[in-house]
Design an enzyme around this catalytic site. Structure first.
Site, short mmCIF file in Angstrom:
data_model
loop_
_atom_site.label_atom_id
_atom_site.label_comp_id
_atom_site.label_asym_id
_atom_site.label_seq_id
_atom_site.Cartn_x
_atom_site.Cartn_y
_atom_site.Cartn_z
N GLU A 1 2.16 -14.36 4.52
CA GLU A 1 1.86 -15.31 5.58
C GLU A 1 0.65 -14.87 6.39
O GLU A 1 -0.26 -15.65 6.67
CB GLU A 1 3.07 -15.47 6.51
CG GLU A 1 4.30 -16.00 5.83
CD GLU A 1 5.23 -14.90 5.31
OE1 GLU A 1 4.75 -13.92 4.71
OE2 GLU A 1 6.45 -15.05 5.49
N ASN B 1 0.85 -1.18 0.00
CA ASN B 1 0.00 0.00 0.00
C ASN B 1 0.89 1.23 0.00
O ASN B 1 1.92 1.25 0.67
CB ASN B 1 -0.90 -0.02 1.25
CG ASN B 1 -2.00 0.98 1.18
OD1 ASN B 1 -1.75 2.19 1.26
ND2 ASN B 1 -3.22 0.50 1.05
#
Length: 161
Positions: free
Chosen positions: A76, A66
């Site tokens: 993960e 982002n």
């Protein structure tokens, strides 16, 4: 007088995918395919994770970056949080992780960051049994760990609260 605490961690180093069992191969292949779906326009570092659940359901996650760093999320944790939302009571049999650079086709060693290790440890603690971890190693090798605790021997968990 000070004493010493020795921690021994055993990691299987596998020379090639041929040394993986079928479930490990399938999980690593899913992690590799999922890395291609990563949203990584800033780092160009594509990470894929795959989970194998107790009923052999496979779940995947890729890193999501982002512009408002650090609002992104690692592969993960993406996989673990999504899996937990859909299957909150299923146990995890295996976590596989791999990575590659967008400009290259070969996969690189993939080591979970500290935050991912802590989250992985939380799920291992929650299910009260070890979660094996399979990591992409260098030069086509793989690292097989018997437990998340091998990645994070001194874990912080609910018993410390």
């Amino acid at each position: 007088m000070a004493s010493e605490l020795n921690i021994q961690i055993c990691i299987d180093v596998l020379d090639s995918a041929e040394e993986l069992n079928q479930q490990e191969r399938d999980a690593m292949l899913l992690a590799q395919e999922t890395a291609n779906d990563a949203y990584a326009p800033y780092s160009n570092f594509l990470v894929g994770a795959a989970l194998v659940l107790e009923d052999d359901t496979m779940f995947k996650g890729s890193n999501q970056e982002n512009a408002a760093y650090p609002s992104g999320l690692c592969a993960e944790r993406t996989a673990l949080f999504a899996m937990s939302a859909y299957y909150p009571n299923k146990k995890i049999k295996l976590i596989a992780v791999t990575a590659r650079r967008r400009s290259e086709q070969h996969f690189l060693p993939a080591m979970p960051c500290g935050a991912c290790r802590q989250v992985m440890a939380e799920y291992e603690h929650k299910q009260e049994e070890p979660i094996p971890v399979l990591l992409q190693g260098p030069e086509g090798k793989f690292y097989r760990l018997r437990s998340v605790s091998d990645l994070l021997p001194f874990q912080f968990n609910r018993e410390h609260l």
